[in-house]
Design an enzyme around this catalytic site. Structure first.
Site, PDB file in Angstrom:
ATOM      1  N   HIS A 141       4.067  18.952  -8.631  1.00  0.00           N
ATOM      2  CA  HIS A 141       3.150  18.640  -7.702  1.00  0.00           C
ATOM      3  C   HIS A 141       4.049  17.654  -6.587  1.00  0.00           C
ATOM      4  CE1 HIS A 141      -0.129  17.189  -5.238  1.00  0.00           C
ATOM      5  NE2 HIS A 141      -0.045  15.981  -5.828  1.00  0.00           N
ATOM      6  N   CYS A 169      -5.311  17.380  -7.568  1.00  0.00           N
ATOM      7  CA  CYS A 169      -4.026  18.044  -7.382  1.00  0.00           C
ATOM      8  C   CYS A 169      -3.473  18.934  -8.800  1.00  0.00           C
ATOM      9  CB  CYS A 169      -2.995  16.970  -7.359  1.00  0.00           C
ATOM     10  SG  CYS A 169      -3.457  15.611  -6.030  1.00  0.00           S
ATOM     11  N   ASN A 173       1.511  15.872   0.595  1.00  0.00           N
ATOM     12  CA  ASN A 173       0.728  16.098  -0.256  1.00  0.00           C
ATOM     13  C   ASN A 173      -0.479  16.984   0.074  1.00  0.00           C
ATOM     14  OD1 ASN A 173      -0.966  16.104  -2.635  1.00  0.00           O
ATOM     15  ND2 ASN A 173      -0.588  13.812  -3.033  1.00  0.00           N
TER      16      ASN A 173
HETATM   17  O1  UT7 Z   1      -1.352  13.502  -5.417  1.00  0.00           O
HETATM   18  C1  UT7 Z   1      -1.944  12.506  -6.494  1.00  0.00           C
HETATM   19  C2  UT7 Z   1      -0.914  11.552  -7.068  1.00  0.00           C
HETATM   20  N1  UT7 Z   1      -0.801  10.709  -6.036  1.00  0.00           N
HETATM   21  C3  UT7 Z   1       0.229   9.981  -6.480  1.00  0.00           C
HETATM   22  O2  UT7 Z   1       0.509   9.965  -7.455  1.00  0.00           O
HETATM   23  C4  UT7 Z   1       0.575   8.935  -5.424  1.00  0.00           C
HETATM   24  C5  UT7 Z   1       1.500   7.695  -5.954  1.00  0.00           C
HETATM   25  N2  UT7 Z   1       1.839   6.638  -5.139  1.00  0.00           N
HETATM   26  C6  UT7 Z   1       2.905   6.946  -4.220  1.00  0.00           C
HETATM   27  O3  UT7 Z   1       3.305   7.777  -3.742  1.00  0.00           O
HETATM   28  C7  UT7 Z   1       3.074   5.464  -3.516  1.00  0.00           C
HETATM   29  O4  UT7 Z   1       2.778   4.380  -4.223  1.00  0.00           O
HETATM   30  C8  UT7 Z   1       2.833   5.361  -1.895  1.00  0.00           C
HETATM   31  C9  UT7 Z   1       3.557   6.260  -1.170  1.00  0.00           C
HETATM   32  C10 UT7 Z   1       1.305   5.710  -1.783  1.00  0.00           C
HETATM   33  C11 UT7 Z   1       3.025   4.100  -1.482  1.00  0.00           C
HETATM   34  O5  UT7 Z   1       4.537   3.499  -1.729  1.00  0.00           O
HETATM   35  P1  UT7 Z   1       4.833   2.273  -2.396  1.00  0.00           P
HETATM   36  O6  UT7 Z   1       6.179   2.139  -2.402  1.00  0.00           O
HETATM   37  O7  UT7 Z   1       4.051   2.052  -3.691  1.00  0.00           O
HETATM   38  O8  UT7 Z   1       4.031   0.994  -1.475  1.00  0.00           O
HETATM   39  P2  UT7 Z   1       3.155  -0.032  -1.545  1.00  0.00           P
HETATM   40  O9  UT7 Z   1       1.894   0.394  -1.551  1.00  0.00           O
HETATM   41  O10 UT7 Z   1       3.691  -0.808  -2.629  1.00  0.00           O
HETATM   42  O11 UT7 Z   1       3.200  -0.725  -0.194  1.00  0.00           O
HETATM   43  C12 UT7 Z   1       4.589  -1.482   0.124  1.00  0.00           C
HETATM   44  C13 UT7 Z   1       4.173  -2.149   1.685  1.00  0.00           C
HETATM   45  C14 UT7 Z   1       3.120  -2.765   1.647  1.00  0.00           C
HETATM   46  O12 UT7 Z   1       3.536  -4.034   2.392  1.00  0.00           O
HETATM   47  P3  UT7 Z   1       3.614  -5.314   1.801  1.00  0.00           P
HETATM   48  O13 UT7 Z   1       2.437  -5.643   1.163  1.00  0.00           O
HETATM   49  O14 UT7 Z   1       4.755  -5.199   0.759  1.00  0.00           O
HETATM   50  O15 UT7 Z   1       3.891  -6.296   2.930  1.00  0.00           O
HETATM   51  C15 UT7 Z   1       2.257  -1.788   2.521  1.00  0.00           C
HETATM   52  O16 UT7 Z   1       1.078  -2.504   3.164  1.00  0.00           O
HETATM   53  O17 UT7 Z   1       4.272  -1.027   2.366  1.00  0.00           O
HETATM   54  C16 UT7 Z   1       2.968  -1.298   3.277  1.00  0.00           C
HETATM   55  N3  UT7 Z   1       2.842   0.090   3.596  1.00  0.00           N
HETATM   56  C17 UT7 Z   1       3.148   0.674   4.722  1.00  0.00           C
HETATM   57  N4  UT7 Z   1       4.170   0.277   5.839  1.00  0.00           N
HETATM   58  C18 UT7 Z   1       4.546   1.149   6.804  1.00  0.00           C
HETATM   59  C19 UT7 Z   1       1.792   0.931   3.104  1.00  0.00           C
HETATM   60  N5  UT7 Z   1       1.588   2.015   3.767  1.00  0.00           N
HETATM   61  C20 UT7 Z   1       2.596   1.825   4.797  1.00  0.00           C
HETATM   62  C21 UT7 Z   1       2.942   2.674   6.030  1.00  0.00           C
HETATM   63  N6  UT7 Z   1       3.780   2.368   6.848  1.00  0.00           N
HETATM   64  N7  UT7 Z   1       2.245   4.068   6.237  1.00  0.00           N
END
Ligand code: UT7
Length: 326
Positions: free
Chosen positions: A252, A113, A282
């Site tokens: 980004h 990125c 992204n």
């Molecule tokens: O481009 C390079 C750099 N990229 C980044 O820096 C990305 C950085 N990270 C992020 O943007 C975020 O961490 C994400 C958008 C990828 C994820 O968001 P989050 O708020 O960190 O969610 P999480 O991974 O902590 O997941 C929270 C919950 C989980 O469920 P439980 O375990 O709490 O029951 C996931 O299973 O959300 C669930 N989940 C979803 N639910 C519905 C994960 N993906 C989805 C989804 N739809 N697509």
């Protein structure tokens, strides 16, 4: 020459659009989750057999036209991409052939990125030292070609697109500074594990889905905010400027919550931050390239403005450029 400046910008987004509602039909997700957690509403995706060089060509033709430069006069082509047409030849070589830019030297940069910022910085240095008279720098990605459509935690995030910039030497202003960094010890946080020399492609690697992006989003999120703030501050310091001098931050576009947190820590109001993640998701190296182009097209960048690019991604790698627009 003192520096280099951007004299043409272009972008290309493939016409097909995938909405959050479309994704609801593919994986267990919802428009509500995607919107609130990421800020993304839609992303553009290629049709079959459209590769990174094809997107790059379309964006480049616009940038070259705006720059008033003929492809045959190009000295240097750098393509930032993690989704090259082939492992080799480079995507820059395919682009050179499409453009018939016969005298251009061409190579790719793999800095995820942060690729566009890395590539701009390279081109700037080539021009500043007098080695070349012009450069075409492109960020182009077909991220949907490495997206695991069975993994809801990643497949909702990515899109395809390309952005391009034409640079020429400048006697005053243009690129004022840059700060680039990396941390290879955290490579596992965002990786495409299969298909390289470490894990050559085989039936097993395909079965194990190793040819798709794997990401530990949560850990990356925290690092992204801290590093992007630091990168922008360090680049500004090198330019002898401070955060109050920023006219427009072009970050980004990985997550609206990252962008908001970075802007807050830099003390920037909303009007000083460019955001288009809701439309494109992204697009890795193409995100900064398309965002810079759109910001300029929308009149958000004027002559004399201080524009700060700020990117972070898999590697880990990061980079920030400070540009005084001329
Ligand atoms: O481009 C390079 C750099 N990229 C980044 O820096 C990305 C950085 N990270 C992020 O943007 C975020 O961490 C994400 C958008 C990828 C994820 O968001 P989050 O708020 O960190 O969610 P999480 O991974 O902590 O997941 C929270 C919950 C989980 O469920 P439980 O375990 O709490 O029951 C996931 O299973 O959300 C669930 N989940 C979803 N639910 C519905 C994960 N993906 C989805 C989804 N739809 N697509």
């Amino acid at each position: 020459m003192k520096s280099a400046k951007i004299v043409g910008l272009g972008k290309y987004l493939p016409p097909k659009i995938l909405t959050n509602f479309d994704l609801e039909k593919i994986v267990d997700t919802s428009d509500e989750w995607i919107t609130t957690r990421t800020g993304i509403k839609t992303r553009h995706v290629v049709e079959k057999n459209v590769s990174a060089s094809v997107l790059a060509r379309e964006a480049s033709l616009v940038a070259l036209k705006r720059a008033g430069l003929k492809p045959k006069d190009l000295d240097l082509i750098i393509v930032a991409t993690i989704t090259p047409d082939t492992q080799f030849p480079s995507t820059a070589c395919y682009l050179q052939d499409y453009l018939k830019a016969k005298k251009a030297c061409c190579f790719d940069i793999s800095a995820a990125c942060a690729g566009f910022v890395y590539a701009l910085t390279c081109a700037w240095q080539f021009l500043k030292c007098g080695f070349y008279k012009n450069a075409l720098v492109v960020g182009s990605e077909v991220l949907t070609s490495i997206t695991d459509w069975e993994d809801r935690s990643t497949c909702v995030l990515f899109g395809d697109g390309a952005g391009a910039a034409v640079l020429v030497p400048s006697n005053r202003d243009g690129f004022l500074s840059a700060y680039l960094g990396g941390d290879g010890s955290k490579s596992e946080l965002l990786i495409l594990p299969g298909g390289g020399s470490r894990c050559p492609a085989s039936l097993d690697t395909v079965k194990e889905r190793l040819h798709y992006i794997r990401m530990k989003g949560n850990e990356l999120f925290r690092i992204a905010v801290r590093i992007m703030v630091e990168a922008a501050q360090k680049a500004l310091k090198r330019a002898g400027l401070g955060r109050k001098d920023i006219d427009l931050l072009v970050p980004h576009q990985a997550n609206i919550r990252i962008i908001t947190a970075v802007a807050k820590r830099l003390g920037l109001t909303e009007d000083k931050v460019y955001v288009n993640i809701e439309r494109y998701g992204n697009m890795s190296s193409a995100s900064s390239a398309v965002a810079l182009c759109e910001a300029w097209e929308e009149g958000r960048i004027k002559k004399g403005d201080v524009v700060v690019l700020d990117a972070f991604g898999g590697g880990l790698v990061w980079g920030s450029s400070v540009i005084k627009w001329v």
